[in-house]
Design an enzyme around this catalytic site. Structure first.
Site, PDB file in Angstrom:
ATOM      1  N   LYS A   1       0.848  -1.194   0.000  1.00 40.72           N
ATOM      2  CA  LYS A   1       0.000   0.000   0.000  1.00 40.72           C
ATOM      3  C   LYS A   1       0.882   1.244   0.000  1.00 40.72           C
ATOM      4  CE  LYS A   1      -0.370   0.046   5.051  1.00 40.72           C
ATOM      5  NZ  LYS A   1      -1.284   0.082   6.220  1.00 40.72           N
TER       6      LYS A   1
ATOM      7  N   TYR B   1      16.037  30.421   7.263  1.00 37.65           N
ATOM      8  CA  TYR B   1      14.826  31.018   7.819  1.00 37.65           C
ATOM      9  C   TYR B   1      14.858  31.039   9.348  1.00 37.65           C
ATOM     10  CZ  TYR B   1      12.255  30.911   3.367  1.00 37.65           C
ATOM     11  OH  TYR B   1      11.825  31.137   2.086  1.00 37.65           O
TER      12      TYR B   1
END
Length: 371
Positions: free
Chosen positions: A35, A268
């Site tokens: 999956k 940042y």
């Protein structure tokens, strides 16, 4: 065109890992969990690597690296495999959401997990002669999906009433299998065994963690996921320590080199200030590729086989690393985020998460290659 970020998938490593799984549980059949696009490794490619696709029926694997069946989460994932001519047995773990989905499952000969009365009611709307292949899920303590133990007898009667339905087996899922001393896990196993004591049908309990840590959970079928891809489901242990090989090597590239002075901020928020004069490499990978923004300073990457700790905050398209101790670093050099020699578990530990999230979180911008 030079790729910014590459995930190199070693299909031979995945075959090796399935062979290792069979060494743990030689008497069980293997339902390989692919999956979430095989946890980011490519479901179609992994399925083709683990199965002789000339065979459309159930079989006991001819080779130790062959899966007996595959498991996906939902119908969409199963249909993608069928469209790619993967004809092996496929189990849809969440079952169906509608009568339309149910009919598609039957048309494509998919095996359906049934976990609720409303799904049984959908099945009972099918005309007589509609051959459904069913796994019945029992809630033994996870309290997410599954029939309560006291309902199992009635559910079984409803299934027996339809001779056109095939009961593939019984399933449960362990909530705390990665805790090797969990009394709750043993209680789940005991509950499952007690409820099904006098009932026919195959059993499946163990996911990856259950398969490794709980031998008593290795029933007729096992459902390995993370183990196939070479990572450990147990805290404090790596896949290599379990005899597995990493199937993915995630690499990026140096985009720029900057000489920064002591005290200067990086990136940042200025969450990192240079502790000394430093050479900083800007790397072309960020959270838009799936590298978690929460990774802290000091997270280990590698350049030329040497440690290059991350400094500053992960941004959308870039991270910055300290290459002061690697003077041979040049623009264009490869930067290893995880793979052989740098286990994915190390990055997951730094992020306070699991290898599952790192694998599944890689975005479409990452180029998958199958060397």
């Amino acid at each position: 065109m030079i790729p910014r970020v590459t995930a190199s998938i070693d299909l031979d490593a995945i075959r090796h890992n399935l062979t290792r799984i069979r060494q743990w549980t030689p008497d069980s059949r293997v339902m390989a969990v692919i999956k979430a696009d095989a946890y980011g490794h490519g479901a179609v490619q992994v399925a083709r690597a683990l199965r002789d696709l000339r065979s459309e029926s159930d079989f006991a694997g001819r080779h130790p690296w062959e899966a007996d069946a595959f498991a996906v989460a939902c119908l969409e994932e199963a249909l993608r495999l069928r469209e790619a001519r993967v004809y092996a047995p496929i189990v849809v773990l969440e079952g169906v959401l509608s009568l339309e989905e149910l009919r598609l499952c039957l048309h494509h000969e998919l095996q359906i997990v049934v976990h609720d009365d409303w799904q049984l009611a959908l099945l009972e709307q099918l005309p007589r002669g509609a051959r459904a292949r069913l796994w019945i899920k029992i809630d033994t303590g996870m309290h997410r999906l599954g029939f309560e133990p006291e309902k199992v007898a009635a559910v079984h009667e409803r299934i027996l009433a339809r001779r056109d339905w095939q009961l593939c087996g019984w399933m449960t899922h362990l909530a705390r299998a990665d805790e090797t001393d969990s009394a709750a896990t043993q209680a789940q196993i005991d509950c499952f065994d007690a409820v099904l004591a006098d009932r026919p049908g195959a059993r499946t309990i163990a996911n990856s963690a259950g398969l490794v840590a709980w031998p008593q959970a290795r029933a007729d079928w096992v459902r390995p996921g993370l183990l196939l891809y070479g990572a450990s489901p147990l805290s404090g242990r790596t896949g290599a320590e379990l005899g597995l090989r990493p199937a993915m090597r995630l690499e990026s590239r140096v985009l720029a080199l900057r000489d920064c002075r002591a005290g200067e901020p990086i990136g940042y928020g200025a969450i990192y200030h240079c502790e000394r004069d430093m050479r900083i490499a800007v790397v072309t990978v960020g959270y838009a590729d799936g590298v978690l923004r929460c990774l802290p300073n000091g997270t280990p990457f590698q350049v030329h086989g040497q440690s290059a700790p991350m400094v500053g905050r992960v941004s959308m398209d870039m991270v910055t690393i300290d290459v002061s101790a690697i003077p041979q670093t040049r623009v264009g050099d490869s930067v290893l985020l995880w793979g052989e020699g740098l286990p994915v578990e190390a990055l997951a530990d730094r992020a306070g998460t699991l290898s599952y999230e790192l694998f599944c979180g890689l975005t479409q911008r990452v180029r998958r290659v199958y060397p």
